[in-house]
Enzyme design. Structure first.
Site, PDB file in Angstrom:
ATOM      1  CD  GLN A  72      35.758  49.631 -34.096  1.00 34.47           C
ATOM      2  OE1 GLN A  72      36.142  50.283 -35.061  1.00 34.47           O
ATOM      3  NE2 GLN A  72      34.768  50.027 -33.318  1.00 34.47           N
ATOM      4  CB  CYS A 102      32.558  51.997 -40.345  1.00 40.29           C
ATOM      5  SG  CYS A 102      33.429  53.090 -41.500  1.00 40.29           S
ATOM      6  CG  HIS A 171      26.912  57.354 -34.128  1.00 41.20           C
ATOM      7  ND1 HIS A 171      27.931  58.238 -33.802  1.00 41.20           N
ATOM      8  CD2 HIS A 171      26.136  57.996 -35.031  1.00 41.20           C
ATOM      9  CE1 HIS A 171      27.765  59.357 -34.488  1.00 41.20           C
ATOM     10  NE2 HIS A 171      26.684  59.230 -35.247  1.00 41.20           N
ATOM     11  N   GLY A 205      27.681  60.167 -30.133  1.00 44.30           N
ATOM     12  CA  GLY A 205      27.112  61.074 -31.118  1.00 44.30           C
ATOM     13  C   GLY A 205      26.821  62.443 -30.552  1.00 44.30           C
ATOM     14  CG  ASP A 206      25.532  65.158 -32.433  1.00 44.02           C
ATOM     15  OD1 ASP A 206      26.445  64.928 -33.253  1.00 44.02           O
ATOM     16  OD2 ASP A 206      24.342  65.306 -32.765  1.00 44.02           O
ATOM     17  N   GLY A 228      34.139  61.132 -29.884  1.00 41.70           N
ATOM     18  CA  GLY A 228      34.968  61.013 -31.065  1.00 41.70           C
ATOM     19  C   GLY A 228      35.480  62.348 -31.533  1.00 41.70           C
TER      20      GLY A 228
END
Length: 329
Positions: A72, A102, A171, A205-206, A228
């Site tokens: 990445q 980011c 995300h 996400g989550d 993540g």
């Protein structure tokens, strides 16, 4: 089966998110062993790579057992990003990923990462430069938008697909949200429902439980999920999700012996890759997560983050295994 260019992944693949100071080769090794289907390096600064900065170059290290794996990149200059894609391609990953997500200040405020969500034409040109610079599949990770007034990820998805990206991870937060509040996957599902979109769409996400992974799979129709923070200190999350999606049942949680064993594997790889001093130091951020929830663990953690030799650290881990063995089998 899900395909990214010529890369074949299983149905509903689980991706390990690129995380700065976390998803290095030692961490990726334990995640791969526990079910991660596709992993990414920590994000690599295009400016650092052009300058041949040691930290950036070291992040290009990949190993055969990690495949498929993506490198990445992030940056703010179009020409530099193209050149970095050529450099990264020589490291022989399976794909190149661009970070447009980011949110941290020292990235976004320099015009990189999520900052590109404020300049979609530049994002498109930068992506096109990377696509043209490599023969490898190019993928992108981004967010819903810069803020609630600019949730432009639907436009981003179409335009980036049109210039050649092979998969998109989204995300479910804006840059302004950082990691606060709950991730909103509504737009992710809308993109997946868009007939124009032919590339795989991954949600992020989550996702921290098998139930949530299956619920979001069914509700939003994503091709897979990227995990993540839930994997830090808990690489078993990947196999647990796979088992639950397949059977509707939960795997038995890891025992204390399992936790210590995987922590040791992580430690051993860290030292082999970085040397004893750096390897020990960089493992210190992981102990709290590996042993989360153990009562009266603080004295052991204090010793783990202050020991200066591999043998001392192994001895403390042996004590942890013995101390909690009966209560946490």
């Amino acid at each position: 089966m899900v395909k990214i260019g010529n890369i074949e992944l299983p149905d509903f693949p689980l991706l390990l998110a690129p995380m700065e100071d976390v998803s290095d080769p030692p961490f990726r090794a334990v995640c791969k062993a526990n079910g991660a289907d596709l992993m990414y390096t920590e994000f690599i600064s295009s400016e650092g790579l052009i300058r041949d900065a040691a930290k950036s170059v070291q992040k290009l290290d990949i190993f055969e057992y990690e495949r498929p794996i993506g490198i990445q990149l992030f940056g703010s200059d179009i020409e530099t990003m193209g050149e970095c894609a050529r450099i990264a391609t020589r490291a022989n990953p399976d794909l190149i990923d661009i970070n447009y997500g980011c949110p941290v200040k020292n990235v976004a405020c320099r015009g990189a990462g999520a900052a590109l969500l404020q300049d979609i034409p530049k994002m498109v040109k930068m992506t096109e430069a990377v696509v043209k610079a490599t023969h490898l599949p190019v993928t992108v990770k981004t967010r819903l938008g810069w803020d609630d007034n600019t949730r432009n990820v639907e436009e981003v998805a179409e335009r980036l697909q049109d210039i050649g990206i092979q998969a998109l991870t989204i995300h479910g937060r804006t840059r302004v949200q950082m990691y606060k509040g709950s991730a909103d996957w509504t737009l992710i599902g809308r993109i997946k429902d868009n007939d124009r979109i032919k590339i795989p769409i991954f949600g992020n996400g989550d996702i921290d439980t098998p139930e949530k992974a299956l619920e979001y799979k069914n509700r939003y129709g994503v091709d897979g999920v990227m995990i993540g923070r839930a994997s830090i200190g808990y690489p078993w999350i990947f196999d647990e999700i796979k088992h639950f999606v397949r059977t509707g049942e939960h795997r038995t949680p890891p025992t204390i012996a399992d936790r210590v064993a995987v922590c040791r594997q992580h430690l051993d790889f860290s030292i082999r890759w970085k040397g004893e001093i750096t390897g020990l130091f960089e493992m210190r951020r992981h102990y709290t997560n590996y042993f989360k929830g153990l009562p009266d663990f603080k004295p052991y953690r204090q010793r783990l983050v202050t020991t200066n030799t591999y043998l001392e650290t192994r001895a403390v881990l042996d004590e942890v295994a013995d101390r909690y063995a009966e209560a946490y089998v």
